[in-house]
Design an enzyme around this catalytic site. Structure first.
Site, PDB file in Angstrom:
ATOM      1  N   LYS A  10       0.836  -1.214   0.000  1.00  0.00           N
ATOM      2  CA  LYS A  10       0.000   0.000   0.000  1.00  0.00           C
ATOM      3  C   LYS A  10       0.867   1.260   0.000  1.00  0.00           C
ATOM      4  O   LYS A  10       0.679   2.184  -0.805  1.00  0.00           O
ATOM      5  CB  LYS A  10      -0.933  -0.030   1.219  1.00  0.00           C
ATOM      6  CG  LYS A  10      -1.732   1.232   1.435  1.00  0.00           C
ATOM      7  CD  LYS A  10      -2.674   1.525   0.282  1.00  0.00           C
ATOM      8  CE  LYS A  10      -3.264   2.916   0.402  1.00  0.00           C
ATOM      9  NZ  LYS A  10      -4.071   3.301  -0.744  1.00  0.00           N
ATOM     10  N   PHE A  69      -1.143   9.592 -14.046  1.00  0.00           N
ATOM     11  CA  PHE A  69      -0.401  10.319 -13.004  1.00  0.00           C
ATOM     12  C   PHE A  69       0.806  11.087 -13.541  1.00  0.00           C
ATOM     13  O   PHE A  69       1.646  11.526 -12.781  1.00  0.00           O
ATOM     14  CB  PHE A  69       0.011   9.378 -11.859  1.00  0.00           C
ATOM     15  CG  PHE A  69      -1.165   9.075 -10.967  1.00  0.00           C
ATOM     16  CD1 PHE A  69      -1.309   9.712  -9.740  1.00  0.00           C
ATOM     17  CD2 PHE A  69      -2.152   8.196 -11.368  1.00  0.00           C
ATOM     18  CE1 PHE A  69      -2.400   9.469  -8.937  1.00  0.00           C
ATOM     19  CE2 PHE A  69      -3.262   7.948 -10.574  1.00  0.00           C
ATOM     20  CZ  PHE A  69      -3.376   8.578  -9.361  1.00  0.00           C
ATOM     21  N   CYS A  75      -4.587  10.947   1.516  1.00  0.00           N
ATOM     22  CA  CYS A  75      -3.696   9.776   1.478  1.00  0.00           C
ATOM     23  C   CYS A  75      -2.250  10.098   1.126  1.00  0.00           C
ATOM     24  O   CYS A  75      -1.363   9.858   1.943  1.00  0.00           O
ATOM     25  CB  CYS A  75      -4.255   8.748   0.502  1.00  0.00           C
ATOM     26  SG  CYS A  75      -5.776   8.006   1.105  1.00  0.00           S
ATOM     27  N   LYS A  92       0.044  12.138   3.723  1.00  0.00           N
ATOM     28  CA  LYS A  92       0.334  11.459   4.997  1.00  0.00           C
ATOM     29  C   LYS A  92       1.063  10.130   4.765  1.00  0.00           C
ATOM     30  O   LYS A  92       1.905   9.736   5.563  1.00  0.00           O
ATOM     31  CB  LYS A  92      -0.941  11.278   5.819  1.00  0.00           C
ATOM     32  CG  LYS A  92      -1.795  10.115   5.420  1.00  0.00           C
ATOM     33  CD  LYS A  92      -2.942   9.890   6.388  1.00  0.00           C
ATOM     34  CE  LYS A  92      -3.894   8.821   5.891  1.00  0.00           C
ATOM     35  NZ  LYS A  92      -3.293   7.490   5.765  1.00  0.00           N
TER      36      LYS A  92
END
Ligand code: NAD
Length: 437
Positions: free
Chosen positions: A206, A251, A262, A265
């Site tokens: 993640k 992106f 998200c 942090k």
């Protein structure tokens, strides 16, 4: 059909719970925020997410989805407890795990039957083991048949339901293969790749994914700075790069940089983890530095165009951190507004969905009803969020309304040639071949 409890009914918990209900499971979404739950019981959504309100209503009507603040009721007979509480930044950039701890303790206090605790919150590597320890300690001798599975969430606000239902992949990490397989059963119907790893690897996937996406954005922003000076157009550079399958288009969009609940942090937390464990996160530091520079650069461009920002009226189009959400956490707009106000600018703003959230945190910003009210008498307009509503504005009308015709396109969304033909001074991000008016 499985009985699922989702602890934390925010962007991730509410979407996850609703989607699992829609897939035929019996889901109880639980939150400690009573107002949030009372509202949800009346069909009032706590967040703006396209399609969510209808999906919630449908599943509540079908008897598959309910909301509560009562842990005992929510966890009764639950086979799975998904933890989807916030993990905000702590003072040193670390992930603050107080809500995860509290959720784990509540589960330990209440559950008696066998249960799989599924961690959906984004948590530092090692948290799955830590959650298991918390539950064991809390039980102090009372045995409990449980396992912890890490199931990081990859949905994007603004397309969250689609992202859940058409996931690129599901990642499950556990020290117990059987527990991971049980969670995998919940996702089989989505027919997407399911990757089962150990707990720590899943947690790292993640962070590494978010950090990589943030890196792509910062990379193209660094290239944008060079394009600006060297006379190239970063939009076309990105397209030219993106046709390469090894790179891809996604992106590679230059602009004011990444924000939201998200990336900021998570990149910070990953860098913190690196330092804590004796490695040096050089790339991550650069990725964060470039991101900060993008906001400052926009203010610099405006200052350059207007001479000084003192008492200049600057209109901000877009407050949410990206389109199709009302989330303003770490939105570029907030930092830019702060910098502008610091230099004496008078700021007004409009956003299609985030006005209520913005009003709660912004001070001395004139909140307007539409883009034209923002433009009236303004010395410059700054596009901070590329909502569709801002793509096709009546620029002739805007030209007539503004005190000075300066447009700073922080998302490279507008057509520079057209706007210049109307008499605007246009600045984009890294559009060097067109930036000089
Ligand atoms: P959020 O702030 O929108 O929601 C968190 C909810 O948890 C709140 O409603 C809060 O009241 C509730 N809560 C806090 N402590 C609780 C407790 N002890 N028991 C029950 N409820 C409790 O957060 P979010 O944006 O949904 O994010 C949740 C997690 O998912 C975070 O770790 C985040 O990093 C991760 N994540 C978020 C996104 C996103 O797009 N928002 C995407 C992927 C992953």
């Amino acid at each position: 059909m499985s009985k699922i409890c989702v602890v934390g009914t925010g962007y991730v918990g509410l979407v996850t719970g609703t989607c699992f209900a829609d897939l035929g499971n019996r889901v109880t979404c639980l939150d400690i925020d009573k107002t949030r739950i009372d509202n949800l019981k009346q069909g009032i959504m706590p967040i703006y997410e396209p399609g969510l309100e209808q999906l919630v209503a449908q599943n509540v009507r079908a008897g598959r989805l309910e909301f509560t603040t009562d842990f005992s009721a929510a966890l009764k007979d639950a086979e799975f407890a998904f933890i989807a509480v916030g993990t905000p930044s702590g003072v040193d950039g670390e992930a603050d795990l107080q809500y995860v701890r509290s959720a784990a303790e509540s589960i330990a206090d209440i559950v008696d039957g066998p249960i799989v605790v599924v961690n959906k919150s984004t948590v530092p590597v090692g948290t799955g083991d830590w959650v298991a320890d918390i539950i064991k300690k809390r039980r102090s001798g009372r045995s409990l048949d449980f396992n912890v599975v890490s199931n990081p969430e990859f949905l994007r606000e603004g397309s969250a339901i689609n992202d859940f239902m058409n996931a690129d992949r599901v990642v499950l990490g556990s020290t117990d293969r059987e527990a991971a397989n049980k969670v995998a059963q919940l996702y089989l119907i989505l027919r997407c790749p399911i990757l089962i790893t150990d707990l720590r690897t899943a947690e790292m996937i993640k962070y590494a994914s978010n950090a990589f996406l943030a890196t792509k954005i910062s990379f193209i922003n660094e290239i944008a700075g060079m394009c600006e000076e060297l006379g190239a157009d970063v939009n076309e550079v990105a397209v030219g790069m993106g046709y390469d399958k090894r790179i891809g288009q996604a992106f590679l969009v230059a602009g004011l940089g990444w924000g939201g609940s998200c990336f900021p942090k998570d990149v910070k937390a990953l860098a913190h983890m690196a330092v804590l464990h004796g490695t040096h996160p050089q790339l991550l530091q650069a990725v964060m530095d470039i991101n900060r520079t993008q906001r400052r650069r926009a203010v610099y461009q405006l200052r350059k165009a207007l001479g000084s920002l003192d008492e200049k009226i600057i209109g901000i189009l877009g407050l949410s951190f990206k389109p199709n959400t009302d989330d303003i956490r770490e939105a570029p707009s907030l930092e830019v507004i702060h910098l502008l106000q610091n230099e004496g600018a008078i700021v007004r703003a409009y956003d299609p969905q985030a006005m209520e959230n913005a009003a709660a945190v912004l001070s001395k910003v004139g909140l307007c009803n539409d883009p034209y009210e923002v433009a009236a008498g303004a010395d410059a307009l700054l596009l901070t969020t590329e909502w569709n509503e801002f793509k096709q504005l009546d620029f002739q009308r805007i030209r007539g309304l503004m005190r000075q015709p300066v447009l700073m396109d922080g998302r490279n969304t507008w057509d520079p040639d057209y706007l210049r033909s109307l008499g605007f001074t246009y600045f984009g991000v890294g559009r060097g071949n067109t930036a000089k008016s």
